[in-house]
Design a protein around this motif. Structure first.
Motif, PDB file in Angstrom:
ATOM      1  N   GLU A   5      12.131  -5.707  -0.504  1.00  0.00           N
ATOM      2  CA  GLU A   5      12.787  -5.274  -1.742  1.00  0.00           C
ATOM      3  C   GLU A   5      11.958  -4.204  -2.448  1.00  0.00           C
ATOM      4  N   ALA A   6      10.637  -4.348  -2.423  1.00  0.00           N
ATOM      5  CA  ALA A   6       9.776  -3.335  -3.038  1.00  0.00           C
ATOM      6  C   ALA A   6       9.907  -2.004  -2.301  1.00  0.00           C
ATOM      7  N   ALA A   7      10.034  -2.073  -0.971  1.00  0.00           N
ATOM      8  CA  ALA A   7      10.210  -0.842  -0.197  1.00  0.00           C
ATOM      9  C   ALA A   7      11.573  -0.213  -0.484  1.00  0.00           C
ATOM     10  N   THR A  64       0.826  -1.209   0.000  1.00  0.00           N
ATOM     11  CA  THR A  64       0.000   0.000   0.000  1.00  0.00           C
ATOM     12  C   THR A  64       0.856   1.253   0.000  1.00  0.00           C
ATOM     13  N   GLY A  65       2.180   1.053   0.072  1.00  0.00           N
ATOM     14  CA  GLY A  65       3.072   2.192   0.206  1.00  0.00           C
ATOM     15  C   GLY A  65       3.453   2.464   1.649  1.00  0.00           C
ATOM     16  N   ASP A  66       2.749   1.820   2.585  1.00  0.00           N
ATOM     17  CA  ASP A  66       3.041   1.966   4.015  1.00  0.00           C
ATOM     18  C   ASP A  66       3.559   0.621   4.516  1.00  0.00           C
ATOM     19  N   VAL A  89      13.322   1.900   2.246  1.00  0.00           N
ATOM     20  CA  VAL A  89      14.247   1.100   3.049  1.00  0.00           C
ATOM     21  C   VAL A  89      15.659   1.302   2.530  1.00  0.00           C
ATOM     22  N   ASP A  90      16.601   1.378   3.459  1.00  0.00           N
ATOM     23  CA  ASP A  90      18.012   1.546   3.121  1.00  0.00           C
ATOM     24  C   ASP A  90      18.413   0.517   2.060  1.00  0.00           C
ATOM     25  N   PRO A  91      18.909   0.967   0.895  1.00  0.00           N
ATOM     26  CA  PRO A  91      19.266   0.028  -0.179  1.00  0.00           C
ATOM     27  C   PRO A  91      20.445  -0.879   0.156  1.00  0.00           C
ATOM     28  N   GLY A  92      21.234  -0.516   1.170  1.00  0.00           N
ATOM     29  CA  GLY A  92      22.382  -1.337   1.529  1.00  0.00           C
ATOM     30  C   GLY A  92      22.038  -2.491   2.459  1.00  0.00           C
ATOM     31  N   ILE A  93      20.783  -2.601   2.858  1.00  0.00           N
ATOM     32  CA  ILE A  93      20.373  -3.654   3.792  1.00  0.00           C
ATOM     33  C   ILE A  93      20.016  -4.915   3.034  1.00  0.00           C
ATOM     34  N   ASP A  94      20.486  -6.052   3.520  1.00  0.00           N
ATOM     35  CA  ASP A  94      20.143  -7.350   2.938  1.00  0.00           C
ATOM     36  C   ASP A  94      18.715  -7.710   3.355  1.00  0.00           C
ATOM     37  N   PRO A  95      17.785  -7.858   2.415  1.00  0.00           N
ATOM     38  CA  PRO A  95      16.400  -8.167   2.778  1.00  0.00           C
ATOM     39  C   PRO A  95      16.251  -9.438   3.604  1.00  0.00           C
TER      40      PRO A  95
END
Length: 215
Positions: free
Chosen positions: A159-161, A98-100, A167-173
């Motif tokens: 990953e979508a966030a 939902t974007g949230d 979400v910080d792109p450097g974080i491993d999902p």
């Protein structure tokens, strides 16, 4: 032909038994028996003989269909069937976007709390988790067929966030999702405290403090 010389009505044809359906009915009966007995008496007191008696089949049927570690293998298949039916009854297979992120994750974690608190899931899950420790093949199958698909749902939502810049792109999902499900399963496994919706919500809030991009 009748004695008047006129052909009489044909007798209804008798259909041959459908062996595949009969086998499926037996399989379902065996799975249901395994779940019921584990829930009622626990894994240690459940036996192949007891499962066969409850299902109304011969124990050799179980040994023939599940030759390796029959009791655990039957329970695994039964539990996977149960989980599949539960998933079919849920609305959709993906975590909504939902974007949230917090609003999307909290209902999913709450549903996990409800499932772990459900006696129909609790005892079989504990039994399989424990058996998987001493039987690596069973443990690997349990993880691959049940746990991994659920974890991938969390990973895809995170990953979508990341793609949305939340979400910080450097974080491993994969590590990020462990912040959510790890503490939940730890509390459930060790029974340290009750599992509640409030606890699930708190896990989401705390995890996202470290995951979200700081503005």
């Amino acid at each position: 032909m009748s004695d008047t010389g006129v052909p009489g009505p044909k007798s209804p044809e008798t259909k041959a038994p459908d062996a595949s359906r009969r086998s499926e009915r037996s399989r379902r009966a065996i799975c249901a028996a395994a779940l019921a007995l584990v829930s009622e008496h626990g894994y240690a007191r459940t036996t192949v003989e007891g499962i066969a008696a409850r299902a109304g089949v011969g124990k050799q049927t179980i040994y023939r269909w599940w030759p390796a570690n029959s009791k655990a293998a039957v329970l695994l298949e039964a539990f996977l069937d149960l989980a599949e039916r539960a998933a079919d009854g849920a609305a959709g297979s993906e975590i909504p976007d939902t974007g949230d992120l917090a609003a999307d994750l909290k209902p999913v974690l709450r549903a996990t709390v409800d499932e772990l608190n459900d006696p129909a899931f609790d005892r079989p899950t504990r039994a399989l988790a424990a058996e998987g420790v001493v039987d690596p093949d069973l443990g690997a199958e349990f993880t691959a067929r049940l746990l991994e698909p659920q974890l991938r749902l969390y990973a895809r939502r995170i990953e979508a966030a990341q793609a949305a810049g939340q979400v910080d792109p450097g974080i491993d999902p994969r590590i990020a999702l462990e912040l959510l499900v790890g503490p939940l399963h730890h509390r459930w496994l060790h029974r340290t405290e009750p599992l509640t919706h409030a606890y699930a919500d708190t896990l989401v809030d705390l995890a996202l403090r470290g995951l979200l991009v700081r503005k």
